[in-house]
Scaffold this motif. Sequence first.
Motif, short mmCIF file in Angstrom:
data_model
loop_
_atom_site.label_atom_id
_atom_site.label_comp_id
_atom_site.label_asym_id
_atom_site.label_seq_id
_atom_site.Cartn_x
_atom_site.Cartn_y
_atom_site.Cartn_z
N TYR A 271 13.61 -22.65 29.30
CA TYR A 271 14.60 -22.25 28.29
C TYR A 271 15.18 -20.87 28.55
CZ TYR A 271 16.96 -22.27 23.78
OH TYR A 271 17.92 -22.25 22.80
N ARG A 274 18.64 -20.43 30.41
CA ARG A 274 19.92 -20.89 29.83
C ARG A 274 21.05 -19.90 30.06
NH1 ARG A 274 16.63 -18.95 25.93
NH2 ARG A 274 17.44 -17.60 24.27
N ASN A 275 20.69 -18.64 30.29
CA ASN A 275 21.73 -17.63 30.54
C ASN A 275 21.97 -17.38 32.03
OD1 ASN A 275 22.25 -17.05 27.76
ND2 ASN A 275 20.33 -15.89 27.68
N HIS A 279 23.43 -22.31 34.82
CA HIS A 279 23.16 -23.07 33.61
C HIS A 279 24.03 -22.64 32.44
CE1 HIS A 279 18.82 -23.97 35.16
NE2 HIS A 279 19.69 -24.88 35.57
N GLN A 280 24.84 -21.61 32.65
CA GLN A 280 25.63 -21.06 31.55
C GLN A 280 26.59 -22.08 30.95
OE1 GLN A 280 27.58 -17.48 32.85
NE2 GLN A 280 25.89 -16.15 32.22
N TYR A 283 24.71 -24.66 28.76
CA TYR A 283 24.26 -24.10 27.48
C TYR A 283 25.43 -23.78 26.56
CZ TYR A 283 22.05 -21.11 24.04
OH TYR A 283 21.63 -20.58 22.84
N HIS A 287 25.93 -25.23 22.87
CA HIS A 287 26.05 -24.26 21.77
C HIS A 287 27.31 -24.53 20.95
CE1 HIS A 287 24.98 -20.53 19.76
NE2 HIS A 287 26.24 -20.14 19.85
N GLU A 310 19.42 -27.19 20.13
CA GLU A 310 19.81 -26.53 21.39
C GLU A 310 18.69 -26.63 22.41
OE1 GLU A 310 21.06 -22.54 20.70
OE2 GLU A 310 22.96 -23.12 19.75
N ARG A 311 17.45 -26.40 21.97
CA ARG A 311 16.32 -26.48 22.91
C ARG A 311 16.15 -27.91 23.42
NH1 ARG A 311 13.93 -22.67 19.22
NH2 ARG A 311 12.87 -24.35 18.07
N PHE A 314 19.10 -28.78 25.83
CA PHE A 314 19.09 -27.99 27.07
C PHE A 314 17.96 -28.46 27.99
CE2 PHE A 314 17.89 -24.33 29.67
CZ PHE A 314 19.11 -24.07 30.30
#
Length: 523
Positions: A271, A274-275, A279-280, A283, A287, A310-311, A314
């Motif tokens: 997790y 995600r940033n 993976h941006q 996510y 979002h 979201e979790r 993702f």
Amino acid sequence: MSGDGNKKQFWKRNAAKVPGSLIKAGQKPSPATPGKPKKATTFQEFESITSDAWDVGDDDDELLAMAAQNLNIEVVMETANKVIENHSKLHERQKMDDNTHEEGADNNDEEEEEEEEDEEDEEGDLTSPELSFSFQSNLDTEGRLVKSHSEAPIGSPKDAAGEHAALYRQRSLPHRPVIPLVARMADQNTSGTPAMTEREASRLDKFKQLLAGPNTDLEELRKLSWSGVPRQVRPITWKLLSGYLPANAERRENVLQRKRQEYFGFIQQYYDSRNDEHHQDTYRQIHIDIPRTNPLIPLFQQASVQEIFERILFIWAIRHPASGYVQGINDLVTPFFVVYVFEYIEEEVENFDVSSLQEEALRNIEADSFWCMSKLLDGIQDNYTFAQPGIQRKVKALEELVSRIDESVHHHMQHYEVEYLQFAFRWMNNLLMRELPLRCTIRLWDTYQAEPEGFSHFHLYVCAAFLVRWRKEILEERDFQGLMILLQNLPTMHWGNEEVSVLLAEAYRLKFAFADAPNHYKR
């Protein structure tokens, strides 16, 4: 106005409603040609939604083959026939009630009727499941013909004048101004309903007896579940039918503990990424989509619930890089989440504050929702891969099936140049979740999990029965624009378990007639 002119105006106003806008990624739409897409590139144009391929091992004629297992055909066909017969009898009784009701309403003067209609518009959300979730007469209170059953006026519980108002007051629900009718969970076997009938109590006892044994007979559980699962045993039943839990009762606790720990191990492992740059985009899209998930239900607008979604989405996307996240998958979490919340609460779920749950319960709901959604997606994985081959086959199969079961509807849509892809893409991509209230989706999934290949094979027949259900309204539309607006906004907000049961019975009849006759099916 010409047909082409109607289509141009429709696409300008409704382009956002058509999946992927039917335009290739990076391609600018041409204002001069807003009509139907070219058949040769129809499914290539969905590249804007998916970007890679999945190694699919299913045969192309999957939808034409009969399920390998037989679900006690005699039992289910008998159930289907009884559902339709009982619905017809109920419809006749309601017709007689409506006629009596109209005679009483005629005694009121015109001014009172206008006041009642004003209050009905304001308080339309207050009807009871008994009234709202059953087919209505085609006549409204003034004797006018209405376009569909669900457009009939809804009574106000506040109006104390006359027999007309008294009838509706008896059937009214407590005032719940926050939740519109389309977003309510309340229906039979769920929250906010009267005490169970003797038949419902008997069915619940059968489920409890079956589930109490050391080894649950899954075949018997499927037979019971086909006609709907009582709310009290739905969580454990769904976990068993999806294959998440074993039939052996002694092993279940260990399996649950291990799978929940495994899921939160994925959270720790993935997790934080995600940033990361690669993976941006995934996510960011998740979002954006989460707040759009069931926006009318406050439960799904809570920050903690959105973080859970979201979790789940993702982690699923990271573990399935061949497809990644695709818009529409976010909808598929919601039925599981609602059902597993019901495992811990008795009150209505729409306004429930999940922060009042213990942290362990919330973690269990999250992990169980993830694994059961993953099991579902394993069976329809080719719906979300490059060029979406699963949807391609299913939309084509739906078109061929409808041409066989209702030639008038099929030719009517052909005449006005309505492509099945333009409305049925969403039916396949979202499993009819955008067409039905969530309470109906939950009831539908009871049967899908009881049917072999329910979410893929049987769903085709449900879509066919659903389309033909609206044949009267479809044949009344005389242009492309009217047909598209109808098909994208079908009036199901008053639907409940009864309507879904009739739909499923019709779908089973179609499956019984066509799945064993592929040559007939193909013409």
